[in-house]
Design a protein around this motif. Structure first.
Motif, mmCIF file in Angstrom:
data_model
loop_
_atom_site.group_PDB
_atom_site.id
_atom_site.type_symbol
_atom_site.label_atom_id
_atom_site.label_comp_id
_atom_site.label_asym_id
_atom_site.label_seq_id
_atom_site.Cartn_x
_atom_site.Cartn_y
_atom_site.Cartn_z
ATOM 1 N N GLN A 52 0.845 -1.181 0.000
ATOM 2 C CA GLN A 52 0.000 0.000 0.000
ATOM 3 C C GLN A 52 0.880 1.230 0.000
ATOM 4 O O GLN A 52 1.836 1.324 0.767
ATOM 5 C CB GLN A 52 -0.902 0.003 1.237
ATOM 6 N N TRP A 53 0.549 2.193 -0.879
ATOM 7 C CA TRP A 53 1.345 3.403 -1.002
ATOM 8 C C TRP A 53 0.438 4.616 -0.874
ATOM 9 O O TRP A 53 -0.611 4.695 -1.522
ATOM 10 C CB TRP A 53 2.068 3.426 -2.346
ATOM 11 N N GLY A 54 0.828 5.562 -0.020
ATOM 12 C CA GLY A 54 0.082 6.798 0.156
ATOM 13 C C GLY A 54 0.111 7.244 1.603
ATOM 14 O O GLY A 54 0.606 6.550 2.476
ATOM 15 N N ASP A 55 -0.441 8.401 1.840
ATOM 16 C CA ASP A 55 -0.488 8.998 3.161
ATOM 17 C C ASP A 55 -1.835 8.696 3.795
ATOM 18 O O ASP A 55 -2.878 8.951 3.199
ATOM 19 C CB ASP A 55 -0.288 10.510 3.029
ATOM 20 N N ALA A 56 -1.831 8.171 4.990
ATOM 21 C CA ALA A 56 -3.071 7.826 5.690
ATOM 22 C C ALA A 56 -3.392 8.859 6.771
ATOM 23 O O ALA A 56 -3.578 8.536 7.924
ATOM 24 C CB ALA A 56 -2.953 6.439 6.302
ATOM 25 N N GLY A 57 -3.459 10.133 6.399
ATOM 26 C CA GLY A 57 -3.705 11.199 7.364
ATOM 27 C C GLY A 57 -5.165 11.353 7.726
ATOM 28 O O GLY A 57 -6.055 10.977 6.970
ATOM 29 N N ILE A 58 -5.436 11.921 8.918
ATOM 30 C CA ILE A 58 -6.807 12.208 9.344
ATOM 31 C C ILE A 58 -6.895 13.642 9.858
ATOM 32 O O ILE A 58 -5.903 14.217 10.311
ATOM 33 C CB ILE A 58 -7.318 11.234 10.428
ATOM 34 N N ASN A 59 -8.095 14.208 9.779
ATOM 35 C CA ASN A 59 -8.414 15.496 10.407
ATOM 36 C C ASN A 59 -9.394 15.230 11.539
ATOM 37 O O ASN A 59 -10.326 14.441 11.379
ATOM 38 C CB ASN A 59 -9.072 16.448 9.405
ATOM 39 N N VAL A 60 -9.198 15.898 12.666
ATOM 40 C CA VAL A 60 -10.096 15.784 13.818
ATOM 41 C C VAL A 60 -10.520 17.206 14.202
ATOM 42 O O VAL A 60 -9.674 18.074 14.403
ATOM 43 C CB VAL A 60 -9.409 15.096 15.014
ATOM 44 N N ASP A 61 -11.847 17.444 14.279
ATOM 45 C CA ASP A 61 -12.340 18.780 14.585
ATOM 46 C C ASP A 61 -13.500 18.680 15.576
ATOM 47 O O ASP A 61 -14.474 17.989 15.294
ATOM 48 C CB ASP A 61 -12.808 19.473 13.300
ATOM 49 N N PRO A 62 -13.428 19.316 16.706
ATOM 50 C CA PRO A 62 -12.323 20.123 17.202
ATOM 51 C C PRO A 62 -11.187 19.244 17.724
ATOM 52 O O PRO A 62 -11.366 18.045 17.940
ATOM 53 C CB PRO A 62 -12.948 20.924 18.339
ATOM 54 N N ASN A 63 -10.027 19.860 17.926
ATOM 55 C CA ASN A 63 -8.878 19.107 18.445
ATOM 56 C C ASN A 63 -9.123 18.624 19.870
ATOM 57 O O ASN A 63 -8.589 17.613 20.292
ATOM 58 C CB ASN A 63 -7.610 19.945 18.397
ATOM 59 N N SER A 64 -9.913 19.368 20.625
ATOM 60 C CA SER A 64 -10.276 18.962 21.989
ATOM 61 C C SER A 64 -11.531 19.722 22.424
ATOM 62 O O SER A 64 -11.895 20.723 21.808
ATOM 63 C CB SER A 64 -9.137 19.243 22.973
ATOM 64 N N PHE A 65 -12.198 19.227 23.446
ATOM 65 C CA PHE A 65 -13.303 19.961 24.072
ATOM 66 C C PHE A 65 -13.366 19.590 25.543
ATOM 67 O O PHE A 65 -12.887 18.551 25.959
ATOM 68 C CB PHE A 65 -14.647 19.757 23.365
ATOM 69 N N TYR A 66 -13.965 20.491 26.334
ATOM 70 C CA TYR A 66 -14.026 20.338 27.783
ATOM 71 C C TYR A 66 -15.426 20.714 28.238
ATOM 72 O O TYR A 66 -15.948 21.763 27.854
ATOM 73 C CB TYR A 66 -12.978 21.260 28.437
ATOM 74 N N VAL A 67 -16.043 19.862 29.030
ATOM 75 C CA VAL A 67 -17.394 20.115 29.522
ATOM 76 C C VAL A 67 -17.425 19.797 31.018
ATOM 77 O O VAL A 67 -16.977 18.731 31.435
ATOM 78 C CB VAL A 67 -18.433 19.246 28.776
ATOM 79 N N THR A 68 -17.964 20.714 31.805
ATOM 80 C CA THR A 68 -18.185 20.474 33.235
ATOM 81 C C THR A 68 -19.682 20.357 33.457
ATOM 82 O O THR A 68 -20.441 21.264 33.097
ATOM 83 C CB THR A 68 -17.626 21.632 34.082
ATOM 84 N N LEU A 69 -20.124 19.249 34.037
ATOM 85 C CA LEU A 69 -21.552 19.004 34.246
ATOM 86 C C LEU A 69 -21.831 18.696 35.711
ATOM 87 O O LEU A 69 -21.046 18.029 36.379
ATOM 88 C CB LEU A 69 -22.015 17.809 33.405
ATOM 89 N N PRO A 70 -22.978 19.144 36.204
ATOM 90 C CA PRO A 70 -23.375 18.751 37.555
ATOM 91 C C PRO A 70 -23.856 17.299 37.525
ATOM 92 O O PRO A 70 -24.132 16.739 36.457
ATOM 93 C CB PRO A 70 -24.518 19.722 37.887
ATOM 94 N N PRO A 71 -23.983 16.648 38.664
ATOM 95 C CA PRO A 71 -24.468 15.267 38.706
ATOM 96 C C PRO A 71 -25.813 15.114 37.991
ATOM 97 O O PRO A 71 -26.661 16.008 38.021
ATOM 98 C CB PRO A 71 -24.607 14.975 40.200
ATOM 99 N N ASN A 72 -25.998 13.988 37.293
ATOM 100 C CA ASN A 72 -27.211 13.620 36.558
ATOM 101 C C ASN A 72 -27.500 14.505 35.342
ATOM 102 O O ASN A 72 -28.590 14.457 34.792
ATOM 103 C CB ASN A 72 -28.433 13.581 37.470
ATOM 104 N N ALA A 73 -26.581 15.336 34.926
ATOM 105 C CA ALA A 73 -26.768 16.178 33.732
ATOM 106 C C ALA A 73 -26.169 15.464 32.518
ATOM 107 O O ALA A 73 -25.352 14.561 32.650
ATOM 108 C CB ALA A 73 -26.109 17.528 33.932
ATOM 109 N N GLN A 74 -26.591 15.894 31.359
ATOM 110 C CA GLN A 74 -26.083 15.313 30.112
ATOM 111 C C GLN A 74 -25.674 16.430 29.157
ATOM 112 O O GLN A 74 -26.204 17.536 29.217
ATOM 113 C CB GLN A 74 -27.155 14.462 29.433
ATOM 114 N N ALA A 75 -24.756 16.095 28.256
ATOM 115 C CA ALA A 75 -24.345 17.036 27.216
ATOM 116 C C ALA A 75 -24.005 16.239 25.960
ATOM 117 O O ALA A 75 -23.582 15.083 26.042
ATOM 118 C CB ALA A 75 -23.139 17.847 27.657
ATOM 119 N N ILE A 76 -24.222 16.842 24.834
ATOM 120 C CA ILE A 76 -23.854 16.222 23.552
ATOM 121 C C ILE A 76 -22.821 17.112 22.884
ATOM 122 O O ILE A 76 -23.036 18.324 22.732
ATOM 123 C CB ILE A 76 -25.088 16.051 22.644
#
Length: 83
Positions: A47-71
């Protein structure tokens, strides 16, 4: 020497060089010629070629109280030549 079951050429040494036509997956096989004909080929994939990927966003951070949900949405896509 065969690439994808098409004859590339013959060689009398134990090495062979080839220029691949494009990025992708190729099957190479080698067989021996003898007085009774041609042997069964031995094959491998290259196999010949570049197997690169893009990831967006690079990171995320969520603070939730107990029993809460986030998507949050994370997108991953191919940026290389390989499929």
């Amino acid at each position: 020497m065969y690439r994808d079951r098409s004859l590339l050429g013959t060689a009398s040494s134990t090495s062979y060089s080839d220029n691949l036509p494009d990025y992708g997956l190729y099957e190479y096989s080698v067989s021996a010629q003898h007085a009774s004909g041609e042997s069964i080929a031995d094959a491998t994939n290259v196999q010949w070629g570049d197997a690169g990927i893009n990831v967006d966003p690079n990171s995320f951070y969520v603070t939730l109280p107990p029993n809460a949900q986030a998507i949050e949405t994370l997108t991953i896509s191919n940026s290389g030549e390989l499929i």
